[in-house]
Write a protein that holds these residues in place. Structure first.
Motif, PDB file in Angstrom:
ATOM      1  N   GLU A 272      -1.146   5.710   1.554  1.00 58.91           N
ATOM      2  CA  GLU A 272      -2.386   4.947   1.651  1.00 58.91           C
ATOM      3  C   GLU A 272      -2.372   4.062   2.893  1.00 58.91           C
ATOM      4  O   GLU A 272      -3.394   3.885   3.554  1.00 58.91           O
ATOM      5  CB  GLU A 272      -2.568   4.086   0.391  1.00 58.91           C
ATOM      6  CG  GLU A 272      -3.896   3.359   0.339  1.00 58.91           C
ATOM      7  CD  GLU A 272      -4.070   2.557  -0.934  1.00 58.91           C
ATOM      8  OE1 GLU A 272      -5.075   1.826  -1.040  1.00 58.91           O
ATOM      9  OE2 GLU A 272      -3.194   2.645  -1.827  1.00 58.91           O
TER      10      GLU A 272
ATOM     11  N   LEU B 203       0.811  -1.218   0.000  1.00 60.37           N
ATOM     12  CA  LEU B 203       0.000   0.000   0.000  1.00 60.37           C
ATOM     13  C   LEU B 203       0.844   1.268   0.000  1.00 60.37           C
ATOM     14  O   LEU B 203       0.443   2.298  -0.551  1.00 60.37           O
ATOM     15  CB  LEU B 203      -0.936   0.003   1.209  1.00 60.37           C
ATOM     16  CG  LEU B 203      -2.064  -1.030   1.213  1.00 60.37           C
ATOM     17  CD1 LEU B 203      -2.861  -0.925   2.505  1.00 60.37           C
ATOM     18  CD2 LEU B 203      -2.977  -0.865   0.003  1.00 60.37           C
TER      19      LEU B 203
ATOM     20  N   GLU C   9      -3.176   6.092   6.092  1.00 53.27           N
ATOM     21  CA  GLU C   9      -4.608   6.413   6.164  1.00 53.27           C
ATOM     22  C   GLU C   9      -5.388   5.205   6.660  1.00 53.27           C
ATOM     23  O   GLU C   9      -6.268   5.334   7.524  1.00 53.27           O
ATOM     24  CB  GLU C   9      -5.098   6.852   4.785  1.00 53.27           C
ATOM     25  CG  GLU C   9      -6.524   7.383   4.769  1.00 53.27           C
ATOM     26  CD  GLU C   9      -7.575   6.293   4.746  1.00 53.27           C
ATOM     27  OE1 GLU C   9      -8.668   6.503   5.333  1.00 53.27           O
ATOM     28  OE2 GLU C   9      -7.322   5.224   4.164  1.00 53.27           O
TER      29      GLU C   9
END
Length: 360
Positions: A322, A318, A325
């Motif tokens: 990302e 990821l 988050e």
């Protein structure tokens, strides 16, 4: 007044009842392991403890290795498509845990990525494909040996070979049934549990210590760690997150994951370069290519080492943006190190911050 002999006996009795720290090491799963534990009077002798722990680790390796052709996992990988395969209940549970993380990440984590891992030369099998050069020519060699062998010169597979391998990837085509302890491949798949089995081995070793009545310990296998309880001096276990800057200051963070597990995943020790471009050993199952984001390493703290191990791999795919988050949204304790023009920098999820020991 106490006689000198009585004083000596009393001193001996006091010293003999103090908890003591014991340690032992070994090799398994193509890597090393280290165990430290606190023993009290009349505890099991060290040779017995080390033997029980090694047996627990060797059992996981024997059943879940992709380097052993007679392992349960490899026999399943050769089983007929569409036919339920009877397998150990804990392997079914690991597959179910992996599915949860796959769905969490939108498929960025996938234990069926094996054909792509092999194609790029980071796996256990020989997968000769058009355009793949010499990558993957070693059969059943430890991953690190294959990595060294595939570095010079490095070549990359062509897109046709990648597309062909991707056709045999997809966790959605792997069915698990805990009721009768079976797994079923609904298409040709190669299941590789290396991103979760090493962590599970740590968990099994920890369980083996608990069954011996040992409640204060640290178990480390290939960099994945579980700690429980306290050291003999009453302090919690402290773990160092080394990070990609280990050649500079040697330390990224110092953490105290009390009764938790710490797992890391990174590309700074396992990659190859072609025409000056770095290719990570972490393969993105959605693209078929090694991850090329700026991410260098991820450290994850979780309740089990298996989960921390799998999550660390997921976050490597990821990336730090990302991944951060997602970690903050789901309350996952994760620390990301990523490359910059000046070296590397780190960013930490909110759930990870309480574990960090302030460095004075």
């Amino acid at each position: 007044m106490l006689l000198p002999g009585i004083v000596l006996v009393l001193v001996f009795l006091v010293l003999s009842t103090r908890p003591r720290l014991y340690s032992f090491q070994g090799q398994v799963m193509g890597t090393t392991y280290n165990v430290s534990y606190v023993a009290r009077p009349f505890s099991h002798p060290l040779p017995e403890v080390s033997g029980v722990v090694h047996a627990a680790l060797a059992d996981v390796d024997q059943r879940m290795s992709t380097y052993k052709q007679d392992s349960e996992l490899m026999r399943f990988n050769r089983a007929p498509v569409g036919q339920p395969f009877k397998i150990s209940p804990d392997i079914v549970e690991l597959v179910r845990e992996a599915r949860v993380i796959s769905e969490m990440s939108g498929g960025a984590y996938d234990i069926t990525v094996g054909p792509l891992v092999n194609l790029w030369g980071f796996g256990p099998g020989e997968q000769p494909q058009p355009g793949s050069g010499d990558l993957g020519r070693l059969v059943n060699a430890p991953e690190f040996v294959q990595w060294l062998d595939s570095q010079y010169p490095g070549q990359i597979p062509d897109q046709a070979a990648i597309d062909q391998a991707r056709a045999h990837v997809g966790y959605q085509s792997l069915n698990d049934s805990p009721d009768d302890s079976t797994l079923t491949r609904n298409k040709e798949l190669f299941v590789d549990l290396s991103s979760i089995a090493k962590g599970y081995g740590v968990d099994q070793a920890a369980d083996a210590l608990r069954e011996l009545g040992i409640d204060d310990f640290m178990v480390e296998v290939g960099g994945e760690v579980m700690v429980q309880g306290l050291k003999p001096n009453g302090n919690p276990w402290r773990l160092a997150v080394i990070g990609p800057g280990m050649g500079e200051n040697g330390l990224s963070a110092l953490v105290e994951p009390v009764d938790k597990a710490l797992a890391t995943s990174g590309d700074y020790l396992n990659f190859f370069e072609v025409d000056g471009k770095r290719y990570s050993h972490t393969i993105n199952p959605l693209t078929g290519w090694p991850e090329a984001k700026r991410i260098a390493e991820v450290a994850v703290i979780a309740d089990t080492t298996a989960r921390a191990d799998a999550l660390a791999t997921m976050f490597m795919v990821l990336g730090d943006e990302e991944g951060l988050e997602l970690a903050n949204r789901l309350g996952i304790a994760a620390r990301f190190a990523y490359y910059t023009d000046d070296g590397y920098a780190t960013v930490t999820s909110e759930a990870f911050k309480p574990y960090i020991v302030p460095q004075i």
